[in-house]
Design an enzyme around this catalytic site. Sequence first.
Site, PDB file in Angstrom:
ATOM      1  N   LYS A 261      27.869  34.515 -23.447  1.00  0.00           N
ATOM      2  CA  LYS A 261      28.540  35.815 -23.281  1.00  0.00           C
ATOM      3  C   LYS A 261      29.878  35.804 -24.018  1.00  0.00           C
ATOM      4  CE  LYS A 261      26.888  37.078 -18.625  1.00  0.00           C
ATOM      5  NZ  LYS A 261      26.174  38.322 -19.008  1.00  0.00           N
ATOM      6  N   ARG A 335      16.381  37.147 -13.551  1.00  0.00           N
ATOM      7  CA  ARG A 335      14.962  37.449 -13.315  1.00  0.00           C
ATOM      8  C   ARG A 335      14.121  36.172 -13.301  1.00  0.00           C
ATOM      9  NH1 ARG A 335      14.948  41.278 -18.513  1.00  0.00           N
ATOM     10  NH2 ARG A 335      17.083  41.435 -17.760  1.00  0.00           N
TER      11      ARG A 335
END
Length: 484
Positions: A261, A335
């Site tokens: 990120k 996920r």
Amino acid sequence: MNIKINFKKQVFNRPNENLIFFVDENFNISSLKKSISNSDYSYVSDLIKTRDTKKKIITFNISSKKKIILVSINKNITNSEIENLGADCYNIIKELKKSNFFINSDTIIQNTKNLVGHFLHGIRLKSYLFEKYKSNKTKKNIDINIFGKNIPTTKDQVKFNAIEEGTFYARDLVSEPGNVLHPDEYAKRINSLKKFGLKINVYDEKKLKKLGMNTLLGVGQGSTRGSYLVIMEWNGLRNKSKPLAFVGKGVCFDTGGISLKPAKFMEDMTYDMAGSAVVVGLMKSLALRKAKVNAIGVVGLVENMPGGNAQRPGDIVKSYSGKTVEILNTDAEGRLVLADAITYTEKKFKPKFIVDLATLTGAIIVSLGSEYAGLFSNDDKLSKQLIDAGENVEEKVWRMPLNKNYDKLIDSKNADMQNINYIGGAGSTTAAQFLQRFILNKTPWAHLDIAGMAFSKYGGALNSGGATGYGVRLLNKLIEDNYE
Ligand code: BES
Ligand code: MN
Ligand code: ZN
């Protein structure tokens, strides 16, 4: 801030202290005649004529040490509006010099059930501060003494207290920085909840490897800390009837992994374990209030780090379900953790339903901001129950679509699916669509994307900024209204 609440059965004896009274929507104070002196009464009735009619709470300065605070209650006021008034009142009283307050519950003429209970609940929820790492802590104690008969029953007091403690526990966990609350420490803290009567099982990497939970393990493999699946059980019915199941994303810190990120706001990713914190806080609440329900909490605890052993973009891993996943972006890690946790929960416990919570996508913040969590579900009844519970406690959810037409966006050339949608668009739905593939036996399931709800920079109605604990009260309400 430390709030001490004392219930006193005796009648109000005109204490010369700060006083709080509930009045009707017109600020009719005739019911206060017996509770305050004649001079105070005429002082208040004179000033009240020139009041700001938009205000629901008015403070009268009787002296430097004594205030009279009037709280106006509409005829059809909701519980959550009362809680908000409690929070507003807290903002007023925390600034006052004297921190002893007296409430006369007998002046309540409105026919509102549990008014005092919800009012105090609002005060307590708003008063939470995370000051563990501050050398100069707020030392103030606030004492609230409630006289009269209109007070919550012992049972309701236990319930309010349990919900507050569960919410505060979730907020504490979310507030901890990544260097303190890494997966090893987190697993230990959950294990300590045994003392409240929860059954706790901690699966470490060795056990997870044996079970084949490779999508979960892959996320944590770049970290020097362990990865865990922790299972909490509350058997409040003392029988074997099907439990309700709650699953949470516990990414203790999300750097993005090799798909790193950007630096700006990366520090926010300490709250990427908020979904799991809600599940832990909820389980603590259920135990504290001895809820008449069987419930399971399952959390996947990992740290998503780059490193020599980290997962690579392009890796293909086999999940616990047997389905294979091509990892196209290591930052779509939530996920992957949930996939194994969800299949395991469904297979092992055959629950009545599964609700999962996760700070899953930035896209849900784009669509819903900080007003609603995204709800994705394969079941209309469960959805309706969640929406209603959310409206009731002001932890709202908005239903978003699932549809098989989105599936083509996550089908992979090389594996059964890929963990991101390369074509773009519908970022939160494709993430939910991914999770749905790990429900194998049509169990009613709802996914709550709480990325916009878990943390509040400026504070909300019932929090003063920072970790909100969003979800604990929502799920408590869901259970209380439909499954107890
Ligand atoms: N933890 C983030 C989502 C997030 C973003 C939570 C902002 C709270 C605030 C999640 O793991 C993530 O990185 N999602 C990616 C998915 C993308 C790579 C498909 C995102 O939303 O950008
Ligand atoms: Mn991520
Ligand atoms: Zn994440």
